[in-house]
Design an enzyme around this catalytic site. Structure first.
Site, short mmCIF file in Angstrom:
data_model
loop_
_atom_site.label_atom_id
_atom_site.label_comp_id
_atom_site.label_asym_id
_atom_site.label_seq_id
_atom_site.Cartn_x
_atom_site.Cartn_y
_atom_site.Cartn_z
N CYS A 118 1.03 -1.09 -0.05
CA CYS A 118 -0.19 -0.11 0.10
C CYS A 118 1.03 1.14 0.16
O CYS A 118 1.33 1.61 1.04
CB CYS A 118 -0.75 0.10 1.18
SG CYS A 118 -1.87 1.53 1.54
N CYS A 121 -0.60 4.57 2.07
CA CYS A 121 -0.82 4.51 3.60
C CYS A 121 -0.21 3.07 3.96
O CYS A 121 0.93 2.92 3.93
CB CYS A 121 -2.34 4.36 3.36
SG CYS A 121 -3.07 4.34 5.03
N SER A 122 -0.80 2.32 4.48
CA SER A 122 -0.18 0.94 4.92
C SER A 122 -1.43 -0.02 5.05
O SER A 122 -1.66 -0.88 6.04
CB SER A 122 0.32 1.00 6.41
OG SER A 122 -0.61 1.80 7.28
N CYS A 123 -2.44 0.00 4.12
CA CYS A 123 -3.64 -0.77 4.31
C CYS A 123 -3.26 -2.40 4.33
O CYS A 123 -2.20 -2.68 3.33
CB CYS A 123 -4.51 -0.59 3.13
SG CYS A 123 -5.12 1.00 2.96
#
Lengths: 214, 102, 95
Positions: A118, A121-123
Site C-alpha cells: 500500500c 498508506c499501509s492498508c
C-alpha cells in the site's frame, strides 16, 4: 506481542510498577493517554470499547491466514470458494472478515507470483493476518515494492527467474489482498495442520514463498 | 504534477529493514482507540488519511507509525469539536505532574 | 447508477491530473496507459469521505493492470512483470 491489559487500563492513573517510567514517554504517547481519558470522560467511547478492540486484534494473527491457505492446498473445492467468495469462505472457517470492505485472494502459480503493498498508506488485511509488520509500513517498502519488487524479494531471500511473472498489487482503495502462496513440492500427504506450519506471514504478503518441508 | 509526502511509490529508497519491534502499551492503545472510534462511526479511515497527508512533510517523515496515527486522530477529533487541543494539553500537564516529569 | 463505463480488457489511461486534497490515485501511475483487469463494483467515493462528506455519488472501482515497463522508464528484469492498482472511474479515460 504480549500485553499486560491491566497496564493499559490503569496506565494513565499510575506510573508505578511499569518498566518504562511514564515521564519518559514521548510527546504523542502522552497525548494518546490524554485523548483516551477525555473520550471516556465525555462518553464518546468506553473503556470496554477499547478493550474489545485490543482483544480483537490480539485474536488476529497470521495463523488465521495459514489455516485458510492450508485448507485451500488440501481441498480444491475450498480453494475455488476461497477465491470466488473470500469473505463467506472465511466465515465457514470461523474467521470474521466482516470488517473488511472487500477481500481478494491472489493465487500464486509456478509462473506467477503476487506481491502486495500500500504505497499511499499501509492498508493490510488485518482481520486475517493481524496488525501489519513494521517493514510493511516502512517508507522504504512503500517506495520500492512497486518498481523494484524483485530487489525487495531478494532482500527477503527469494530470487525468482525472469520467466516467473511478478504481479504487484498496490492496494489504494478498500480492497484487501491476501496472497495464496504456491504449495511447496514434497508436501504430498501432509495434514492440514502440518501444511499450515509452512505458511508464513510474509508468504501471504508475497515477498517470499512458503517454507519448504523439512 | 506534484507528489505529496505520503505518495512515495517508486521513489528511490534503501533496503527494507526487517527488524520487528514489540508494540509498546501506548501504541496498542493508539491502535485500539482508533479502531473504537471507527466502530462508533465517529471518524473514517479516509479522514485520518487526509489528516496525515496534510501534516507538515518533515513531521510526517520524522514520526513513527503510531505517532502519525495519534497526530491525525487529534486533528480529526478537534476538527469535529469532540476535543480541543487545550483540553489535551491540560490533561498531559496533569499526567506530567503525577508521573514526576523532571 | 448506469453500468460500468469500462469493460475488462479495455485500454484506459489514468488522468494526468493534479488536484489538491485527498486523492487515491498514486502519482506514479498518473498519465500511464493500462487495461481494465476487473470491475470491482460501485463504492462510496473516498475523496469525499475524507472530508466528512457522504461519499455520494458512488464511483465504480476498477482493478487496472499496467506493464511495469510502461510505468517505469527503467525497469530491470522480468519483462512480463505487471503492476495492478485499484482506480476509481473518475480517474480513468479511454485510451
Amino acid at each position: 506481542m504480549s500485553m499486560d491489559r491491566s497496564d493499559v487500563h490503569h496506565a494513565a492513573d499510575t506510573g508505578e510498577d511499569h518498566p518504562h517510567p511514564k515521564h519518559e514517554l514521548g510527546y504523542y504517547a502522552k497525548r494518546i493517554y490524554a485523548i483516551r481519558d477525555l473520550l471516556i470522560e465525555k462518553g464518546v467511547i468506553t473503556q470496554d470499547d477499547i478493550q474489545r478492540q485490543i482483544d480483537y486484534q490480539e485474536a488476529r494473527s497470521p495463523a488465521n491466514g495459514a489455516q485458510l491457505v492450508a485448507r485451500a492446498w488440501a481441498d480444491p473445492a475450498f480453494k475455488k470458494r476461497l477465491i470466488d467468495d473470500p469473505k463467506a469462505t472465511c466465515a465457514e472457517m470461523g474467521i470474521d472478515a466482516t470488517s473488511i470492505n472487500e477481500f481478494v485472494v491472489l493465487e500464486n502459480t509456478e509462473r506467477v507470483r503476487h506481491l502486495v503493498v500500500c504505497t499511499l498508506c499501509s492498508c493490510y488485511p488485518r482481520p486475517i493476518l493481524g496488525r501489519p509488520p513494521d517493514w510493511y509500513k516502512s517508507l522504504n517498502y512503500r517506495s520500492r515494492a512497486v518498481n523494484d519488487p524483485r530487489g525487495v524479494m531478494r532482500e527477503f531471500g527469494q530470487e525468482l527467474p525472469d520467466e516467473v511473472e511478478i504481479r504487484v498489487h498496490d492496494s489504494t482503495a478498500d480492497m484487501r489482498y491476501l496472497v495464496l502462496p504456491l504449495r511447496p513440492r514434497g508436501t504430498e500427504g501432509m495434514s492440514e495442520a502440518e501444511l499450515a506450519k509452512l505458511v508464513t506471514r510474509d508468504s501471504m504478503i508475497g515477498v517470499v514463498d512458503p517454507l519448504a518441508p523439512q | 504534477m506534484a507528489r505529496r509526502h505520503h505518495d512515495m511509490g517508486g521513489l528511490p529508497a534503501g533496503p527494507v529493514d526487517q527488524t520487528e519491534h514489540a508494540l509498546s502499551d501506548w501504541e496498542i492503545l493508539a491502535d485500539a482507540v482508533n479502531q473504537a472510534l471507527g466502530e462508533k462511526k465517529i471518524k473514517r479511515t479516509d479522514e485520518m488519511r487526509r489528516a496525515r497527508e496534510d501534516m507538515d512533510s518533515e513531521l510526517y517523515r520524522s514520526l513513527s507509525y503510531y505517532e502519525r496515527w495519534i497526530a491525525s486522530m487529534e486533528t480529526i477529533l478537534t476538527e469535529k469539536k469532540i476535543l480541543t487541543r487545550e483540553e489535551i494539553d491540560r490533561k498531559v500537564a496533569a499526567f506530567e505532574k503525577k508521573w514526576g516529569e523532571p | 447508477m448506469e453500468g460500468p463505463r469500462f469493460k475488462p480488457g479495455e485500454r484506459v489511461r489514468v488522468r494526468a491530473e493534479d488536484r489538491p486534497g485527498h486523492i487515491r490515485t498514486p502519482f506514479y501511475v498518473r498519465g500511464k496507459t493500462g487495461w481494465i483487469e476487473r470491475v470491482y463494483g460501485d463504492f462510496l467515493n473516498p475523496e469525499s469521505l475524507a472530508y466528512g462528506k457522504d461519499g455520494l455519488p458512488e464511483k465504480t472501482l476498477y482493478l487496472v493492470g499496467f506493464d511495469q515497463k510502461e510505468v517505469w522508464g527503467q525497469y530491470l528484469a522480468g519483462s512480463q512483470d505487471k503492476l495492478f492498482v485499484d482506480i476509481y472511474d473518475h480517474w480513468l479515460e479511454p485510451a
